[in-house]
Enzyme design. Structure first.
Site, PDB file in Angstrom:
ATOM      1  N   GLY A  24       0.814  -1.211   0.000  1.00 35.14           N
ATOM      2  CA  GLY A  24       0.000   0.000   0.000  1.00 35.14           C
ATOM      3  C   GLY A  24       0.841   1.250   0.000  1.00 35.14           C
ATOM      4  N   ASN A  26       1.496   3.579  -2.273  1.00 27.12           N
ATOM      5  CA  ASN A  26       1.261   4.715  -3.170  1.00 27.12           C
ATOM      6  C   ASN A  26       0.501   5.877  -2.540  1.00 27.12           C
ATOM      7  OD1 ASN A  26      -0.908   2.503  -3.807  1.00 27.12           O
ATOM      8  ND2 ASN A  26      -1.890   4.462  -4.227  1.00 27.12           N
ATOM      9  N   GLY A  30       1.614   4.538   3.699  1.00 27.19           N
ATOM     10  CA  GLY A  30       2.579   3.800   2.882  1.00 27.19           C
ATOM     11  C   GLY A  30       3.485   4.729   2.096  1.00 27.19           C
ATOM     12  N   SER A 153      -4.068  -1.396  14.732  1.00 30.22           N
ATOM     13  CA  SER A 153      -4.826  -0.190  15.059  1.00 30.22           C
ATOM     14  C   SER A 153      -5.227  -0.266  16.520  1.00 30.22           C
ATOM     15  CB  SER A 153      -6.087  -0.140  14.185  1.00 30.22           C
ATOM     16  OG  SER A 153      -7.063   0.724  14.727  1.00 30.22           O
ATOM     17  N   TYR A 178     -13.941  -4.469  10.384  1.00 34.56           N
ATOM     18  CA  TYR A 178     -12.641  -3.783  10.354  1.00 34.56           C
ATOM     19  C   TYR A 178     -11.876  -4.108  11.638  1.00 34.56           C
ATOM     20  CZ  TYR A 178      -9.137  -0.066  10.568  1.00 34.56           C
ATOM     21  OH  TYR A 178      -7.946   0.619  10.690  1.00 34.56           O
TER      22      TYR A 178
END
Length: 311
Positions: A24, A26, A30, A153, A178
Site C-alpha cells: 500500500g 502509493n 505507505g 490499530s 474492520y
C-alpha cells in the site's frame, strides 16, 4: 524505550543497501513511509494494487529525492492468487529482503467478498499479509537484521475474531469487521514473534499502529456514519501521514526495537504523538486465539511458514 518523545524521521539510521517492501505504498501512511526510507538510502519496493498510482508516487518522491531507489510492483492483497504471483516474481530477481512492512489496509466498506470468497477486509488486511509474509520468509531470513512490521490499530482492542461467521454472512457490520481484521493483524504479529523466537530465526516481528491519521482510508471505502465520523467530524484531531507513519518507521528501523513489541503514538489515547512502546490487548496474545487463527489462516491461504534457525 528511553527518551523517545522527540523521535522523528530524521533519526532513522542510514538505510543504504537495505531492501524494504512496503504494501500500500502509493498513498497515505505507505507513501509517507516509502518517502522517509528512500530519503535515508533504502531500496524500496512499492507493492501496490494500482501500478499507475504507484508510478505517480515514485515520480512524486524522485522529484524531491532524485537519488531515490524505488521500484513498483503490482499486488492485490485481497486476491491470494495475486499474492502468490507477486512472491514468485520477487523470488525471480531478489535474493534477500531486509524489511517487510505490512501496511496496506481497507476500512469499513460495504460487505464485499474477495476473489476466494472471504470478507474483503479480513482478506486484504489479514490473509493477504499472512500469505505474503509466509511466502517471503526465506528472503527475509537471508536479509540483514530483518524485520516484519505489521500495522494494526487501537481498534484491535475492540475487535473479536468471529470464528463462526468470518465473512459476515449473518452479522456483518463495517466497523465490527474492520476491528476483526485489525485484531487479526495484532494476533498474527504476536504469534509470528513467538514462532520466530521458538525456531531461533533471526527475523523479528514487530507491531505498530499510527494512531488517528488523516488518509484516504477514512474516506475511500467507508459508508454512512463511519465515513462522516472519521472522514469529517474527527478530522481536525488527525495527524498527517508523515506523523502517523513514525510508529511503523520506528518499528522498522530503530536499533533497540525487539520482536513482539507494539509501537504507537505517545499522546492521549494513543491518537497522536511520537513513537513509544504501547500495550497489546490481552486477547491479541491469548494462546488459544493465536493457535486457532494461525491454523485457520494456513488453511484458508494454503501457505505454511517454513521457519529456519539462525545460521
Amino acid at each position: 524505550m528511553g527518551n523517545q518523545q522527540r523521535w522523528t524521521a530524521e533519526q532513522i539510521p542510514d538505510q543504504s543497501k537495505r531492501v524494504v517492501l512496503v504494501t500500500g505504498a502509493n498513498s497515505g501512511l505507505g507513501l509517507a513511509t516509502t518517502r522517509a526510507l528512500a530519503r535515508k538510502g533504502a531500496q524500496v519496493i512499492l507493492a501496490v494494487r494500482d501500478e499507475v498510482k504507484g508510478r505517480r508516487a515514485v515520480a512524486e518522491i524522485t522529484a524531491e529525492h532524485p537519488a531515490a531507489q524505488l521500484e513498483v510492483r503490482q499486488l492485490d492483497l485481497a486476491d491470494l492468487d495475486s499474492v502468490r504471483a507477486f512472491s514468485e516474481r520477487l523470488h525471480a530477481d531478489r535474493a534477500h529482503l531486509d524489511v517487510l512492512i505490512n501496511n496496506a489496509g481497507l476500512m469499513a466498506p460495504p460487505r464485499t467478498l474477495s476473489p476466494q470468497g472471504y470478507e474483503v477486509q479480513f482478506a486484504a488486511n489479514h490473509l493477504g499479509h499472512f500469505a505474503l509474509t509466509g511466502l517471503l520468509l526465506d528472503l527475509l531470513e537471508s536479509g540483514d537484521n530483518s524485520r516484519v512490521v505489521t500495522v494494526s490499530s487501537p481498534n484491535h482492542r475492540q475487535g473479536t475474531i468471529f470464528f463462526d461467521d468470518l465473512s459476515g454472512e449473518r452479522t456483518y457490520s463495517p466497523m465490527g469487521y474492520y476491528n476483526q481484521s485489525k485484531l487479526a493483524n495484532a494476533v498474527f504479529g504476536w504469534e509470528l514473534h513467538k514462532r520466530l523466537t521458538a525456531a531461533g530465526s533471526p527475523v523479528r516481528s514487530v507491531l505498530a499502529h499510527p494512531g488517528y491519521t488523516s488518509t484516504n482510508l477514512q474516506t475511500s471505502s467507508p459508508v454512512g456514519m463511519v465515513k462522516f465520523l472519521f472522514g469529517r467530524l474527527l478530522l481536525p484531531l488527525a495527524q498527517t501521514p508523515d506523523q502517523g507513519a513514525l510508529s511503523q518507521l520506528y518499528a522498522a528501523t530503530a536499533p533497540n526495537v525487539e520482536g513482539g513489541q507494539f509501537i504507537g503514538p505517545d499522546g492521549m489515547a494513543e491518537l497522536r504523538g511520537a513513537p513509544k512502546r504501547v500495550a497489546l490487548a490481552e486477547r491479541a496474545s491469548d494462546a488459544e486465539t493465536c493457535r486457532r487463527l494461525w491454523e485457520l489462516s494456513e488453511e484458508l491461504t494454503a501457505v505454511r511458514f517454513a521457519f529456519s534457525a539462525a545460521a
